[in-house]
Design a protein around this motif. Structure first.
Motif, mmCIF file in Angstrom:
data_model
loop_
_atom_site.group_PDB
_atom_site.id
_atom_site.type_symbol
_atom_site.label_atom_id
_atom_site.label_comp_id
_atom_site.label_asym_id
_atom_site.label_seq_id
_atom_site.Cartn_x
_atom_site.Cartn_y
_atom_site.Cartn_z
ATOM 1 N N GLY A 53 -4.804 15.140 0.271
ATOM 2 C CA GLY A 53 -4.644 15.263 1.705
ATOM 3 C C GLY A 53 -3.467 14.469 2.194
ATOM 4 O O GLY A 53 -3.361 14.145 3.361
ATOM 5 N N GLY A 54 -2.544 14.105 1.300
ATOM 6 C CA GLY A 54 -1.380 13.350 1.702
ATOM 7 C C GLY A 54 -0.324 14.206 2.350
ATOM 8 O O GLY A 54 0.726 13.713 2.723
ATOM 9 N N GLY A 55 -0.575 15.496 2.489
ATOM 10 C CA GLY A 55 0.381 16.348 3.165
ATOM 11 C C GLY A 55 1.705 16.407 2.442
ATOM 12 O O GLY A 55 2.758 16.452 3.064
ATOM 13 N N GLY A 56 1.654 16.363 1.095
ATOM 14 C CA GLY A 56 2.897 16.429 0.339
ATOM 15 C C GLY A 56 3.547 15.078 0.138
ATOM 16 O O GLY A 56 4.641 14.977 -0.410
ATOM 17 N N LYS A 57 2.895 14.006 0.585
ATOM 18 C CA LYS A 57 3.438 12.669 0.426
ATOM 19 C C LYS A 57 3.485 12.321 -1.059
ATOM 20 O O LYS A 57 2.659 12.743 -1.841
ATOM 21 N N LYS A 58 4.476 11.501 -1.403
ATOM 22 C CA LYS A 58 4.578 11.098 -2.804
ATOM 23 C C LYS A 58 3.426 10.173 -3.159
ATOM 24 O O LYS A 58 2.874 9.472 -2.319
ATOM 25 N N SER A 59 3.052 10.208 -4.433
ATOM 26 C CA SER A 59 1.966 9.369 -4.911
ATOM 27 C C SER A 59 2.457 7.939 -5.082
ATOM 28 O O SER A 59 3.563 7.704 -5.573
ATOM 29 N N LEU A 60 1.640 6.981 -4.659
ATOM 30 C CA LEU A 60 1.987 5.568 -4.774
ATOM 31 C C LEU A 60 0.942 4.829 -5.584
ATOM 32 O O LEU A 60 -0.238 5.179 -5.565
ATOM 33 N N LYS A 61 1.397 3.809 -6.287
ATOM 34 C CA LYS A 61 0.498 2.874 -6.952
ATOM 35 C C LYS A 61 0.592 1.567 -6.182
ATOM 36 O O LYS A 61 1.629 0.905 -6.195
ATOM 37 N N VAL A 62 -0.481 1.213 -5.488
ATOM 38 C CA VAL A 62 -0.473 0.042 -4.623
ATOM 39 C C VAL A 62 -1.256 -1.089 -5.276
ATOM 40 O O VAL A 62 -2.431 -0.938 -5.600
ATOM 41 N N GLY A 63 -0.600 -2.218 -5.451
ATOM 42 C CA GLY A 63 -1.262 -3.390 -6.004
ATOM 43 C C GLY A 63 -1.543 -4.390 -4.894
ATOM 44 O O GLY A 63 -0.660 -4.700 -4.085
ATOM 45 N N LEU A 64 -2.773 -4.896 -4.838
ATOM 46 C CA LEU A 64 -3.144 -5.834 -3.787
ATOM 47 C C LEU A 64 -3.789 -7.071 -4.391
ATOM 48 O O LEU A 64 -4.772 -6.976 -5.133
#
Length: 351
Positions: free
Chosen positions: A34-45
Protein backbone atom coordinates in the motif's frame (compact mmCIF):
# COMPACT_ATOMS: atom_id res chain seq x y z
CA UNK A 1 4.85 13.39 24.55
CA UNK A 2 -0.06 19.17 22.69
CA UNK A 3 -2.34 21.80 22.21
CA UNK A 4 -5.83 22.73 23.21
CA UNK A 5 -7.40 19.82 21.41
CA UNK A 6 -7.72 16.20 22.43
CA UNK A 7 -4.76 14.12 21.47
CA UNK A 8 -3.79 10.55 21.98
CA UNK A 9 -0.83 8.39 21.21
CA UNK A 10 -1.09 6.70 17.86
CA UNK A 11 -2.37 3.20 18.49
CA UNK A 12 0.45 0.73 18.62
CA UNK A 13 0.04 -2.04 16.10
CA UNK A 14 1.77 -5.31 15.56
CA UNK A 15 3.84 -7.38 17.90
CA UNK A 16 7.59 -7.27 18.08
CA UNK A 17 9.35 -10.48 17.11
CA UNK A 18 12.13 -10.98 19.59
CA UNK A 19 15.57 -11.70 18.27
CA UNK A 20 18.29 -12.78 20.62
CA UNK A 21 21.26 -10.68 19.62
CA UNK A 22 24.55 -9.85 21.21
CA UNK A 23 23.57 -7.92 24.29
CA UNK A 24 20.72 -6.12 22.59
CA UNK A 25 17.56 -7.21 21.29
CA UNK A 26 14.58 -7.11 19.31
CA UNK A 27 14.23 -7.50 15.61
CA UNK A 28 10.94 -6.89 13.98
CA UNK A 29 10.72 -7.39 10.25
CA UNK A 30 7.61 -6.99 8.21
CA UNK A 31 6.58 -5.54 4.90
CA UNK A 32 3.48 -3.43 4.46
CA UNK A 33 1.99 -3.01 1.05
CA UNK A 34 0.00 0.00 0.00
CA UNK A 35 2.99 2.28 -0.41
CA UNK A 36 1.55 3.59 -3.64
CA UNK A 37 4.67 2.68 -5.57
CA UNK A 38 6.99 4.05 -2.89
CA UNK A 39 10.43 2.52 -2.75
CA UNK A 40 11.05 -0.11 -0.11
CA UNK A 41 13.05 1.03 2.91
CA UNK A 42 14.91 -0.79 5.64
CA UNK A 43 14.50 1.30 8.78
CA UNK A 44 16.71 0.70 11.79
CA UNK A 45 15.61 2.10 15.14
CA UNK A 46 17.72 2.13 18.29
CA UNK A 47 15.59 2.74 21.37
CA UNK A 48 16.53 4.51 24.56
CA UNK A 49 16.53 2.64 27.89
CA UNK A 50 13.24 0.83 28.37
CA UNK A 51 12.62 0.18 24.67
CA UNK A 52 9.26 -0.52 23.12
CA UNK A 53 6.76 -1.08 25.90
CA UNK A 54 7.94 1.67 28.25
CA UNK A 55 4.49 3.28 27.85
CA UNK A 56 6.10 6.67 27.46
CA UNK A 57 8.91 8.14 25.34
CA UNK A 58 10.03 5.00 23.49
CA UNK A 59 6.48 3.91 22.79
CA UNK A 60 5.79 7.24 21.17
CA UNK A 61 8.72 6.62 18.80
CA UNK A 62 7.43 3.09 18.19
CA UNK A 63 4.02 4.50 17.33
CA UNK A 64 5.62 6.68 14.67
CA UNK A 65 7.35 3.65 13.20
CA UNK A 66 4.10 1.70 13.23
CA UNK A 67 2.39 4.55 11.43
CA UNK A 68 5.12 4.51 8.79
CA UNK A 69 4.57 0.77 8.30
CA UNK A 70 0.91 1.36 7.59
CA UNK A 71 1.68 3.72 4.72
CA UNK A 72 5.05 2.68 3.31
CA UNK A 73 6.71 -0.56 2.29
CA UNK A 74 9.39 -0.96 4.93
CA UNK A 75 11.36 -3.55 6.83
CA UNK A 76 12.38 -2.62 10.36
CA UNK A 77 14.78 -3.71 13.02
CA UNK A 78 14.53 -2.44 16.59
CA UNK A 79 17.28 -2.66 19.19
CA UNK A 80 17.04 -1.50 22.80
CA UNK A 81 19.64 0.22 24.92
CA UNK A 82 21.11 -1.24 28.08
CA UNK A 83 21.20 0.63 31.40
CA UNK A 84 24.32 2.69 32.12
CA UNK A 85 25.97 1.73 28.85
CA UNK A 86 28.88 3.76 27.43
CA UNK A 87 28.65 5.73 24.19
CA UNK A 88 30.69 3.00 22.52
CA UNK A 89 27.75 0.62 22.87
CA UNK A 90 25.45 3.09 21.18
CA UNK A 91 27.97 3.53 18.39
CA UNK A 92 28.21 -0.24 17.92
CA UNK A 93 24.43 -0.51 17.78
CA UNK A 94 24.13 2.19 15.12
CA UNK A 95 27.05 0.76 13.15
CA UNK A 96 25.44 -2.69 13.24
CA UNK A 97 22.24 -1.32 11.71
CA UNK A 98 24.05 0.71 9.07
CA UNK A 99 26.31 -2.21 8.11
CA UNK A 100 23.25 -4.41 7.66
CA UNK A 101 21.92 -1.95 5.11
CA UNK A 102 19.33 -0.18 7.21
CA UNK A 103 18.74 3.29 5.81
CA UNK A 104 17.46 5.41 7.46
CA UNK A 105 18.65 4.81 11.02
CA UNK A 106 17.05 6.39 14.08
CA UNK A 107 18.52 6.95 17.54
CA UNK A 108 15.82 7.58 20.15
CA UNK A 109 16.98 9.88 22.93
CA UNK A 110 19.51 12.66 23.48
CA UNK A 111 22.12 10.13 24.59
CA UNK A 112 22.49 9.03 20.96
CA UNK A 113 23.60 12.47 19.73
CA UNK A 114 27.36 11.97 19.96
CA UNK A 115 27.14 8.43 18.62
CA UNK A 116 25.10 9.46 15.58
CA UNK A 117 27.38 12.41 14.83
CA UNK A 118 30.35 10.05 14.85
CA UNK A 119 28.91 7.07 12.98
CA UNK A 120 27.22 9.19 10.31
CA UNK A 121 30.65 10.21 9.01
CA UNK A 122 31.41 6.59 8.17
CA UNK A 123 28.10 6.08 6.34
CA UNK A 124 27.60 9.20 4.23
CA UNK A 125 24.86 7.60 2.14
CA UNK A 126 22.80 6.61 5.18
CA UNK A 127 20.32 9.09 6.65
CA UNK A 128 20.28 9.39 10.44
CA UNK A 129 17.80 10.91 12.89
CA UNK A 130 18.39 11.75 16.54
CA UNK A 131 15.23 12.19 18.60
CA UNK A 132 15.71 14.83 21.30
CA UNK A 133 19.08 15.89 19.88
CA UNK A 134 21.28 17.12 22.72
CA UNK A 135 21.10 20.91 22.92
CA UNK A 136 19.24 20.68 19.57
CA UNK A 137 22.52 20.33 17.68
CA UNK A 138 23.73 17.67 15.23
CA UNK A 139 26.55 17.40 12.68
CA UNK A 140 26.73 16.09 9.15
CA UNK A 141 25.02 16.44 5.79
CA UNK A 142 23.18 13.15 6.41
CA UNK A 143 21.95 13.86 9.96
CA UNK A 144 18.70 15.35 11.22
CA UNK A 145 18.03 16.23 14.81
CA UNK A 146 14.45 16.43 16.05
CA UNK A 147 14.04 18.53 19.16
CA UNK A 148 11.01 19.57 21.14
CA UNK A 149 9.93 22.62 23.09
CA UNK A 150 9.13 20.50 26.13
CA UNK A 151 9.30 23.67 28.21
CA UNK A 152 6.32 25.08 26.28
CA UNK A 153 4.18 21.98 26.76
CA UNK A 154 5.24 21.82 30.39
CA UNK A 155 4.17 25.45 30.85
CA UNK A 156 0.62 24.47 29.96
CA UNK A 157 0.46 21.48 32.30
CA UNK A 158 2.08 23.59 35.01
CA UNK A 159 -0.70 26.11 34.61
CA UNK A 160 -3.23 23.27 34.80
CA UNK A 161 -1.57 21.97 37.97
CA UNK A 162 -1.77 25.34 39.70
CA UNK A 163 -5.35 25.98 38.63
CA UNK A 164 -6.51 22.53 39.81
CA UNK A 165 -4.58 22.38 43.07
CA UNK A 166 -6.69 22.66 46.21
CA UNK A 167 -3.78 22.53 48.65
CA UNK A 168 -2.00 25.29 46.70
CA UNK A 169 1.06 23.01 46.62
CA UNK A 170 2.40 21.13 43.61
CA UNK A 171 5.49 19.07 42.80
CA UNK A 172 7.80 17.97 40.00
CA UNK A 173 9.72 14.69 39.68
CA UNK A 174 12.42 14.38 37.04
CA UNK A 175 14.03 11.11 36.01
CA UNK A 176 17.68 12.10 35.63
CA UNK A 177 19.14 15.51 36.40
CA UNK A 178 20.18 16.54 32.89
CA UNK A 179 19.51 19.79 30.97
CA UNK A 180 16.75 18.18 28.92
CA UNK A 181 14.68 17.29 32.00
CA UNK A 182 15.47 20.61 33.62
CA UNK A 183 13.65 22.17 30.67
CA UNK A 184 10.49 20.29 31.67
CA UNK A 185 10.89 21.58 35.22
CA UNK A 186 11.48 25.17 34.09
CA UNK A 187 8.38 25.29 31.92
CA UNK A 188 6.21 23.59 34.53
CA UNK A 189 7.19 25.97 37.28
CA UNK A 190 6.83 29.03 35.02
CA UNK A 191 3.36 27.96 33.91
CA UNK A 192 2.22 27.34 37.46
CA UNK A 193 3.45 30.72 38.66
CA UNK A 194 1.90 32.48 35.66
CA UNK A 195 -1.51 30.93 36.32
CA UNK A 196 -1.38 31.35 40.10
CA UNK A 197 1.44 33.61 41.38
CA UNK A 198 0.96 32.44 44.97
CA UNK A 199 1.32 28.72 44.20
CA UNK A 200 3.78 26.76 46.34
CA UNK A 201 6.10 24.55 44.31
CA UNK A 202 8.04 21.94 46.25
CA UNK A 203 11.76 21.59 45.45
CA UNK A 204 12.11 19.48 42.32
CA UNK A 205 13.05 15.86 42.97
CA UNK A 206 15.41 14.09 40.56
CA UNK A 207 15.54 10.32 40.86
CA UNK A 208 19.17 9.87 39.81
CA UNK A 209 22.20 11.86 38.75
CA UNK A 210 24.12 11.06 35.55
CA UNK A 211 25.75 8.74 34.64
CA UNK A 212 23.13 6.71 36.54
CA UNK A 213 20.07 6.62 34.26
CA UNK A 214 17.92 4.34 36.42
CA UNK A 215 15.74 7.39 36.93
CA UNK A 216 14.23 6.75 33.52
CA UNK A 217 13.36 3.10 34.09
CA UNK A 218 12.98 2.13 37.77
CA UNK A 219 9.36 2.60 38.97
CA UNK A 220 10.40 1.98 42.59
CA UNK A 221 12.39 5.21 42.54
CA UNK A 222 9.34 7.05 41.25
CA UNK A 223 7.22 5.54 44.00
CA UNK A 224 9.49 6.76 46.78
CA UNK A 225 9.83 10.24 45.31
CA UNK A 226 6.06 10.56 44.93
CA UNK A 227 5.52 9.55 48.55
CA UNK A 228 7.91 12.28 49.62
CA UNK A 229 6.12 14.98 47.66
CA UNK A 230 2.71 13.82 48.81
CA UNK A 231 3.99 14.03 52.38
CA UNK A 232 5.09 17.57 51.54
CA UNK A 233 1.51 18.53 50.80
CA UNK A 234 1.47 18.35 47.00
CA UNK A 235 -1.89 17.43 45.51
CA UNK A 236 -0.67 17.67 41.89
CA UNK A 237 2.60 16.05 40.78
CA UNK A 238 4.13 16.15 37.30
CA UNK A 239 6.64 13.49 36.34
CA UNK A 240 9.21 13.59 33.54
CA UNK A 241 10.76 10.24 34.35
CA UNK A 242 10.00 7.83 31.53
CA UNK A 243 9.35 4.30 32.75
CA UNK A 244 10.10 5.30 36.35
CA UNK A 245 7.09 7.59 36.12
CA UNK A 246 4.80 4.56 36.26
CA UNK A 247 5.65 4.38 39.97
CA UNK A 248 4.78 8.07 40.34
CA UNK A 249 1.41 7.68 38.61
CA UNK A 250 0.38 4.64 40.64
CA UNK A 251 1.43 6.17 43.95
CA UNK A 252 -0.22 9.53 43.41
CA UNK A 253 -3.35 7.86 42.06
CA UNK A 254 -3.57 5.58 45.10
CA UNK A 255 -3.50 8.69 47.28
CA UNK A 256 -6.34 10.12 45.17
CA UNK A 257 -4.34 13.17 44.16
CA UNK A 258 -3.72 14.52 40.67
CA UNK A 259 -0.78 13.28 38.59
CA UNK A 260 0.42 14.56 35.22
CA UNK A 261 1.91 12.19 32.64
CA UNK A 262 4.62 12.86 30.10
CA UNK A 263 5.71 12.29 26.50
CA UNK A 264 2.57 10.38 25.46
CA UNK A 265 -1.04 10.58 26.59
CA UNK A 266 -0.77 8.25 29.56
CA UNK A 267 -4.46 8.26 30.48
CA UNK A 268 -5.28 4.88 28.92
CA UNK A 269 -2.07 3.01 29.74
CA UNK A 270 -2.89 -0.52 30.97
CA UNK A 271 -0.04 -0.38 33.49
CA UNK A 272 -1.71 2.46 35.39
CA UNK A 273 -5.37 1.60 34.80
CA UNK A 274 -6.14 1.82 38.50
CA UNK A 275 -4.93 5.43 38.56
CA UNK A 276 -6.54 6.75 35.38
CA UNK A 277 -9.23 8.71 37.23
CA UNK A 278 -6.44 10.72 38.84
CA UNK A 279 -4.41 11.47 35.69
CA UNK A 280 -5.13 15.14 35.22
CA UNK A 281 -3.44 15.47 31.82
CA UNK A 282 -0.17 14.59 30.10
CA UNK A 283 2.46 16.78 28.48
CA UNK A 284 2.76 15.25 25.03
CA UNK A 285 5.78 15.30 22.75
CA UNK A 286 4.99 14.22 19.21
CA UNK A 287 7.94 11.88 18.92
CA UNK A 288 5.72 9.73 16.71
CA UNK A 289 5.33 12.64 14.30
CA UNK A 290 9.09 13.26 14.19
CA UNK A 291 9.77 9.62 13.31
CA UNK A 292 7.07 9.57 10.66
CA UNK A 293 8.16 12.88 9.09
CA UNK A 294 11.77 11.73 8.91
CA UNK A 295 11.16 8.33 7.34
CA UNK A 296 8.70 9.82 4.88
CA UNK A 297 11.23 12.48 3.87
CA UNK A 298 13.81 9.78 3.11
CA UNK A 299 11.23 7.84 1.13
CA UNK A 300 10.19 10.95 -0.80
CA UNK A 301 13.79 12.11 -1.32
CA UNK A 302 12.98 15.37 0.47
CA UNK A 303 15.33 14.79 3.41
CA UNK A 304 17.10 17.90 4.70
CA UNK A 305 19.86 17.78 7.31
CA UNK A 306 20.06 20.02 10.35
CA UNK A 307 17.46 20.33 13.08
CA UNK A 308 13.69 20.49 13.17
CA UNK A 309 11.87 21.96 16.14
CA UNK A 310 8.53 20.64 17.31
CA UNK A 311 6.74 23.19 19.47
CA UNK A 312 3.35 24.78 20.07
CA UNK A 313 3.37 26.50 16.69
CA UNK A 314 3.22 23.17 14.84
CA UNK A 315 1.48 21.18 17.60
CA UNK A 316 4.67 19.25 18.20
CA UNK A 317 4.05 19.52 21.95
CA UNK A 318 0.97 20.19 24.02
CA UNK A 319 -1.34 18.69 26.59
CA UNK A 320 -3.81 15.82 26.59
CA UNK A 321 -7.49 16.17 27.42
CA UNK A 322 -8.36 12.48 27.81
CA UNK A 323 -10.76 11.97 30.70
CA UNK A 324 -11.98 15.57 30.45
CA UNK A 325 -10.23 16.43 33.71
CA UNK A 326 -9.06 19.84 32.49
CA UNK A 327 -12.25 20.89 30.73
CA UNK A 328 -12.91 23.58 33.34
CA UNK A 329 -9.52 25.25 32.76
CA UNK A 330 -9.10 24.46 29.07
CA UNK A 331 -10.03 27.97 27.90
CA UNK A 332 -7.28 29.45 30.07
CA UNK A 333 -4.74 26.89 28.90
CA UNK A 334 -5.57 27.59 25.27
CA UNK A 335 -5.21 31.29 25.95
CA UNK A 336 -1.74 30.71 27.38
CA UNK A 337 -0.88 28.62 24.33
CA UNK A 338 -1.97 31.43 22.01
CA UNK A 339 0.12 33.92 23.96
CA UNK A 340 3.19 31.68 23.75
CA UNK A 341 2.75 31.20 20.00
CA UNK A 342 2.31 34.97 19.58
CA UNK A 343 5.46 35.64 21.59
CA UNK A 344 3.62 37.37 24.40
CA UNK A 345 4.83 34.77 26.89
CA UNK A 346 8.47 33.69 26.86
CA UNK A 347 8.93 30.29 28.45
CA UNK A 348 12.27 29.62 30.19
CA UNK A 349 14.20 26.44 29.44
CA UNK A 350 16.26 26.48 32.62
CA UNK A 351 14.90 26.42 36.21
Amino acid sequence: MRRGMKISLVTLTGAALTLSAAGCGGKKASDSEGGGGKKSLKVGLAFDIGGRGDQSFNDSAAAGLDRVKSTLNITTEEISAKPDEPDADKESRLRLLANKGYNPVIGVGFAYTNAVNKIAKDFPDTRFLVIDADQCKVQGANVLGACFAENQGSFLVGAAAALKSKSNTIGFIGGVNVPLIQSFQAGYEAGAKHAKPGIKILPAKYLTQPPNFDGFKNPALGTEAAKGQLDGGADVIYHAAGGAGIGVIKTVGADKKWVIGVDSDQYNLPAVAEAKDHILTSMVKRVDLAVFDFVKSVSDSTFKPGTKKYDLTNDGVGYATSGNKVDDVKAKLDGYKADIVAGKIQVPSKP
